[in-house]
Write a protein that holds these residues in place. Sequence first.
Motif, PDB file in Angstrom:
ATOM      1  N   ARG A  54       0.827  -1.215   0.000  1.00  0.00           N
ATOM      2  CA  ARG A  54       0.000   0.000   0.000  1.00  0.00           C
ATOM      3  C   ARG A  54       0.857   1.260   0.000  1.00  0.00           C
ATOM      4  O   ARG A  54       0.467   2.278  -0.560  1.00  0.00           O
ATOM      5  CB  ARG A  54      -0.959  -0.005   1.199  1.00  0.00           C
ATOM      6  CG  ARG A  54      -2.043  -1.084   1.096  1.00  0.00           C
ATOM      7  CD  ARG A  54      -2.904  -1.140   2.346  1.00  0.00           C
ATOM      8  NE  ARG A  54      -3.631   0.101   2.527  1.00  0.00           N
ATOM      9  CZ  ARG A  54      -4.789   0.382   1.942  1.00  0.00           C
ATOM     10  NH1 ARG A  54      -5.342  -0.507   1.150  1.00  0.00           N
ATOM     11  NH2 ARG A  54      -5.380   1.526   2.139  1.00  0.00           N
ATOM     12  N   LEU A  59      -1.290   4.293  -1.269  1.00  0.00           N
ATOM     13  CA  LEU A  59      -2.570   4.213  -0.570  1.00  0.00           C
ATOM     14  C   LEU A  59      -2.351   4.475   0.917  1.00  0.00           C
ATOM     15  O   LEU A  59      -3.298   4.712   1.658  1.00  0.00           O
ATOM     16  CB  LEU A  59      -3.225   2.843  -0.779  1.00  0.00           C
ATOM     17  CG  LEU A  59      -3.552   2.463  -2.226  1.00  0.00           C
ATOM     18  CD1 LEU A  59      -4.153   1.065  -2.302  1.00  0.00           C
ATOM     19  CD2 LEU A  59      -4.491   3.483  -2.848  1.00  0.00           C
ATOM     20  N   MET A  85      -3.767  -2.251  -9.767  1.00  0.00           N
ATOM     21  CA  MET A  85      -3.786  -2.969  -8.497  1.00  0.00           C
ATOM     22  C   MET A  85      -4.954  -3.936  -8.425  1.00  0.00           C
ATOM     23  O   MET A  85      -6.063  -3.636  -8.843  1.00  0.00           O
ATOM     24  CB  MET A  85      -3.865  -1.966  -7.342  1.00  0.00           C
ATOM     25  CG  MET A  85      -3.731  -2.597  -5.991  1.00  0.00           C
ATOM     26  SD  MET A  85      -2.736  -1.548  -4.905  1.00  0.00           S
ATOM     27  CE  MET A  85      -2.648  -2.586  -3.440  1.00  0.00           C
ATOM     28  N   PHE A  87      -6.875  -6.431  -5.579  1.00  0.00           N
ATOM     29  CA  PHE A  87      -6.997  -6.644  -4.149  1.00  0.00           C
ATOM     30  C   PHE A  87      -7.493  -8.064  -3.865  1.00  0.00           C
ATOM     31  O   PHE A  87      -7.852  -8.802  -4.780  1.00  0.00           O
ATOM     32  CB  PHE A  87      -7.971  -5.635  -3.551  1.00  0.00           C
ATOM     33  CG  PHE A  87      -7.575  -4.206  -3.789  1.00  0.00           C
ATOM     34  CD1 PHE A  87      -6.833  -3.510  -2.843  1.00  0.00           C
ATOM     35  CD2 PHE A  87      -7.924  -3.552  -4.971  1.00  0.00           C
ATOM     36  CE1 PHE A  87      -6.462  -2.189  -3.070  1.00  0.00           C
ATOM     37  CE2 PHE A  87      -7.549  -2.233  -5.202  1.00  0.00           C
ATOM     38  CZ  PHE A  87      -6.813  -1.551  -4.242  1.00  0.00           C
ATOM     39  N   GLN A  89     -10.293  -8.941  -2.368  1.00  0.00           N
ATOM     40  CA  GLN A  89     -11.657  -9.033  -2.913  1.00  0.00           C
ATOM     41  C   GLN A  89     -11.649  -8.336  -4.264  1.00  0.00           C
ATOM     42  O   GLN A  89     -10.994  -7.320  -4.432  1.00  0.00           O
ATOM     43  CB  GLN A  89     -12.680  -8.332  -2.015  1.00  0.00           C
ATOM     44  CG  GLN A  89     -12.753  -8.823  -0.587  1.00  0.00           C
ATOM     45  CD  GLN A  89     -11.883  -7.977   0.318  1.00  0.00           C
ATOM     46  OE1 GLN A  89     -11.588  -6.837   0.020  1.00  0.00           O
ATOM     47  NE2 GLN A  89     -11.446  -8.577   1.424  1.00  0.00           N
ATOM     48  N   GLY A  91     -13.890  -6.573  -5.651  1.00  0.00           N
ATOM     49  CA  GLY A  91     -14.343  -5.196  -5.482  1.00  0.00           C
ATOM     50  C   GLY A  91     -14.878  -4.578  -6.764  1.00  0.00           C
ATOM     51  O   GLY A  91     -14.755  -3.382  -6.982  1.00  0.00           O
ATOM     52  N   LEU A  92     -15.513  -5.402  -7.609  1.00  0.00           N
ATOM     53  CA  LEU A  92     -16.092  -4.857  -8.842  1.00  0.00           C
ATOM     54  C   LEU A  92     -17.303  -4.000  -8.479  1.00  0.00           C
ATOM     55  O   LEU A  92     -17.917  -4.188  -7.434  1.00  0.00           O
ATOM     56  CB  LEU A  92     -16.516  -6.001  -9.769  1.00  0.00           C
ATOM     57  CG  LEU A  92     -15.389  -6.962 -10.150  1.00  0.00           C
ATOM     58  CD1 LEU A  92     -15.941  -8.100 -11.001  1.00  0.00           C
ATOM     59  CD2 LEU A  92     -14.281  -6.238 -10.888  1.00  0.00           C
ATOM     60  N   PHE A  93     -17.634  -3.046  -9.359  1.00  0.00           N
ATOM     61  CA  PHE A  93     -18.793  -2.199  -9.122  1.00  0.00           C
ATOM     62  C   PHE A  93     -20.026  -2.964  -9.592  1.00  0.00           C
ATOM     63  O   PHE A  93     -20.185  -3.246 -10.774  1.00  0.00           O
ATOM     64  CB  PHE A  93     -18.654  -0.872  -9.861  1.00  0.00           C
ATOM     65  CG  PHE A  93     -17.564   0.009  -9.303  1.00  0.00           C
ATOM     66  CD1 PHE A  93     -16.648  -0.492  -8.375  1.00  0.00           C
ATOM     67  CD2 PHE A  93     -17.445   1.330  -9.687  1.00  0.00           C
ATOM     68  CE1 PHE A  93     -15.644   0.296  -7.838  1.00  0.00           C
ATOM     69  CE2 PHE A  93     -16.442   2.143  -9.156  1.00  0.00           C
ATOM     70  CZ  PHE A  93     -15.545   1.625  -8.236  1.00  0.00           C
ATOM     71  N   ARG A 152      -9.215  -5.379 -15.321  1.00  0.00           N
ATOM     72  CA  ARG A 152      -9.444  -3.983 -14.970  1.00  0.00           C
ATOM     73  C   ARG A 152      -8.134  -3.308 -14.573  1.00  0.00           C
ATOM     74  O   ARG A 152      -7.858  -2.175 -14.983  1.00  0.00           O
ATOM     75  CB  ARG A 152     -10.456  -3.927 -13.821  1.00  0.00           C
ATOM     76  CG  ARG A 152     -10.766  -2.550 -13.308  1.00  0.00           C
ATOM     77  CD  ARG A 152     -11.800  -2.580 -12.207  1.00  0.00           C
ATOM     78  NE  ARG A 152     -11.277  -3.147 -10.965  1.00  0.00           N
ATOM     79  CZ  ARG A 152     -11.912  -3.092  -9.795  1.00  0.00           C
ATOM     80  NH1 ARG A 152     -13.107  -2.533  -9.718  1.00  0.00           N
ATOM     81  NH2 ARG A 152     -11.390  -3.617  -8.722  1.00  0.00           N
TER      82      ARG A 152
ATOM     83  N   LYS B 207     -14.175  -0.363   1.480  1.00  0.00           N
ATOM     84  CA  LYS B 207     -12.816   0.188   1.375  1.00  0.00           C
ATOM     85  C   LYS B 207     -12.133  -0.242   0.081  1.00  0.00           C
ATOM     86  O   LYS B 207     -11.453   0.560  -0.557  1.00  0.00           O
ATOM     87  CB  LYS B 207     -12.018  -0.311   2.581  1.00  0.00           C
ATOM     88  CG  LYS B 207     -10.646   0.302   2.754  1.00  0.00           C
ATOM     89  CD  LYS B 207     -10.153  -0.062   4.148  1.00  0.00           C
ATOM     90  CE  LYS B 207      -8.681   0.050   4.423  1.00  0.00           C
ATOM     91  NZ  LYS B 207      -7.813   0.770   3.584  1.00  0.00           N
ATOM     92  N   VAL B 208     -12.376  -1.488  -0.325  1.00  0.00           N
ATOM     93  CA  VAL B 208     -11.663  -1.993  -1.507  1.00  0.00           C
ATOM     94  C   VAL B 208     -12.044  -1.186  -2.752  1.00  0.00           C
ATOM     95  O   VAL B 208     -11.205  -0.903  -3.609  1.00  0.00           O
ATOM     96  CB  VAL B 208     -11.896  -3.505  -1.707  1.00  0.00           C
ATOM     97  CG1 VAL B 208     -13.370  -3.822  -1.862  1.00  0.00           C
ATOM     98  CG2 VAL B 208     -11.115  -4.021  -2.903  1.00  0.00           C
ATOM     99  N   GLN B 209     -13.317  -0.754  -2.834  1.00  0.00           N
ATOM    100  CA  GLN B 209     -13.730   0.032  -3.997  1.00  0.00           C
ATOM    101  C   GLN B 209     -13.162   1.449  -3.935  1.00  0.00           C
ATOM    102  O   GLN B 209     -12.746   2.004  -4.951  1.00  0.00           O
ATOM    103  CB  GLN B 209     -15.261   0.064  -4.090  1.00  0.00           C
ATOM    104  CG  GLN B 209     -15.848  -1.307  -4.436  1.00  0.00           C
ATOM    105  CD  GLN B 209     -17.352  -1.296  -4.552  1.00  0.00           C
ATOM    106  OE1 GLN B 209     -18.016  -0.385  -4.073  1.00  0.00           O
ATOM    107  NE2 GLN B 209     -17.912  -2.323  -5.178  1.00  0.00           N
ATOM    108  N   ASP B 211     -10.373   2.275  -2.339  1.00  0.00           N
ATOM    109  CA  ASP B 211      -8.935   2.106  -2.619  1.00  0.00           C
ATOM    110  C   ASP B 211      -8.695   1.959  -4.113  1.00  0.00           C
ATOM    111  O   ASP B 211      -7.751   2.519  -4.663  1.00  0.00           O
ATOM    112  CB  ASP B 211      -8.391   0.860  -1.905  1.00  0.00           C
ATOM    113  CG  ASP B 211      -8.067   1.128  -0.443  1.00  0.00           C
ATOM    114  OD1 ASP B 211      -8.006   2.311  -0.062  1.00  0.00           O
ATOM    115  OD2 ASP B 211      -7.882   0.155   0.313  1.00  0.00           O
ATOM    116  N   PHE B 212      -9.578   1.200  -4.763  1.00  0.00           N
ATOM    117  CA  PHE B 212      -9.394   1.013  -6.200  1.00  0.00           C
ATOM    118  C   PHE B 212      -9.488   2.343  -6.943  1.00  0.00           C
ATOM    119  O   PHE B 212      -8.652   2.649  -7.804  1.00  0.00           O
ATOM    120  CB  PHE B 212     -10.423   0.025  -6.766  1.00  0.00           C
ATOM    121  CG  PHE B 212     -10.386  -0.006  -8.260  1.00  0.00           C
ATOM    122  CD1 PHE B 212      -9.377  -0.679  -8.922  1.00  0.00           C
ATOM    123  CD2 PHE B 212     -11.303   0.714  -9.013  1.00  0.00           C
ATOM    124  CE1 PHE B 212      -9.289  -0.661 -10.297  1.00  0.00           C
ATOM    125  CE2 PHE B 212     -11.232   0.744 -10.381  1.00  0.00           C
ATOM    126  CZ  PHE B 212     -10.221   0.049 -11.019  1.00  0.00           C
TER     127      PHE B 212
END
Lengths: 263, 314
Positions: A54, A59, A85, A87, A89, A91-93, A152, B207-209, B211-212
């Motif tokens: 990070r 970050l 980057m 992660f 997860q 973390g897709l929208f 992505r 947080k992950v979104q 951070d992205f």
Amino acid sequence: MSEAAIIAVRGVNKEFTGGNRSVTALRDIDLTIDRGEFVSLLGPSGCGKSTLLRILADLTEPTSGTVSLNGKTPRAARTDRDYGMVFQQAGLFEWRTVQRNVELPLQVAGVDKQTRRAKAQEMLELVRLTDFSRHLPWQLSGGMQQRVAIARALSADPEILFMDEPLGALDEMNRERLQGELLRIWSDTRTTVVFVTHSISEAVFLSSRIVVMSARPGRIAASIDVDLPYPRTAATRTTEAFFAKVTEVRTALHGVPAEQEVR
Amino acid sequence: MTVTNTAATAVASEAGPADPATVRRPRRGSAIGKRVWNAAGAGLVVAALAGIWEGYKALGRAFDDVLPGTRIGFPVATDDMSMPHVWSILGALVEPARRSDPTTLGSYLLGETGVTLREAFYGLLAGSSLGLLLAVLFLHLVPLSKGLMPWLVASQTVPLVAIAPMIVIWGGQAGAPPWVAVTGIAAYLAFFPVTINALRGLQSPPKVQLDFMRSVGANRRQVLGWLRVPAALPFVFAGLRLAATASVVGAIVGELSAGTGRGIGRAILTFAYYYSNGPEKLYAAVLVAAAAGIVFVQALALVERLALRHRQTR
Ligand SMILES: Nc1ncnc2c1ncn2[C@@H]1O[C@H](COP(=O)(O)OP(=O)(O)OP(=O)(O)O)[C@@H](O)[C@H]1O
Ligand SMILES: [Mg+2]
């Protein structure tokens, strides 16, 4: 700093202070990564792998020390989209289709729609998900979502790819399959990869070099070159050399705390 | 049937979610079926309520409003003055509202309801716009939200009957027509649930979104427009639903305080005043007001379904 170095970390320390307690997450980190390397950060839970990554990605701020990325400050590298980057997860929208998720970094960059679409298609080909471009994230399995996250991260053509336990949430079979995919993508795109994991065999299979970290305080304990030839396949996992390397890394991983206790 | 079903399931699970043809949104047919069941359920509830009304009335008539064998009276008298028959209430709707005028009570009430719904709609529009604006402001100015939030909460605990006349008086002094004041009262009730829910929604991305978005160098505006606002939509709609109900209530109560001659609130007040002339008219007016409220909220629910149709149904 050598000509080939794309990442240079010098004397980085990181302290987290919360209330009256403070945790030293990283101490005296020096690390140089050359262009095109596949480096894994390996270490026990809590040794500061994520924190180091990070800091590289801007970050989190280091408490002291300097970081240079592609010859720039991490902040400049971030806003120039020099790195992508992934992660733990995906973390897709969830309201965007797979295609539009992959386009997002380009949209942020102000790239026009036509180019964006073509680029996203190219990335989906890379991770073999062209058939799913119009699906929504929740319609995909966890492994597929993680592949979308990789597409992505790569869509803005970054020179560096940061990955924080991207396969950590997957089952063993999916995990090994995606490790193979990842090596193919790495060799196709020639990016520099910094990969966080706490799996020894994963690190050995993927990396050209493994940076072993130890906990409390987090520091670099060893840097081990993995000289197994690429391309590596499922067969690589059963070779004598692979086992030997796993053993070497394991020894380094377990030897360190004891050594430090003696001092 | 069973055999083919099992085979299909086996194939589907083998291919996993990897076969694009098998991964689809929930089937249309079942959605329509569900809709029909919901409508049938609602109809059943209405019929049951009418049944309870008439049943209670019949019992009361049979025992002269006293529990048999005791001296305990029924809580509500059941004569036609206190509890008109369901059919006379419905019948009143198709009869002329006044002797001199052929317009039926139903169409008169619908006209008044239209006035009220328009006030409620404008109130909802103004109130929720203000609510959204406040939410975005609070998101970016945390100290402001800390300072202002208690006052907003307090503003909602002041009784409406105290606030409404004030707004009406201020509106009158400013020279605005009465319906503007009524709309203002509706807006006053509508903004709060929107603010609270929208703020929670804007803060909802994991947080992950966030951070992205930072990792790709997104600026504040991009984070707001492409992450926070879309993530907030389901929350905003939850707030809007509360706000819609509140704005109808606000409009009706507002009409009672305002000197307007129009609106269903006014009509209810008038029929209550002339209750002895036709009790069924008051009940008919209340019935129409309730139905209008339901229609208003359902219209919003339809917009919500359209806006969120691509989201996973949780
Ligand atoms: N935001 C934070 N605030 C306070 N302490 C933190 C924070 N983030 C990390 N730490 C602490 O810093 C240390 C290193 O954490 P970090 O997440 O980098 O470990 P890690 O090596 O990634 O572990 P894991 O393998 O479990 O992910 C831990 O002791 C952790 O408690
Ligand atoms: Mg971690």
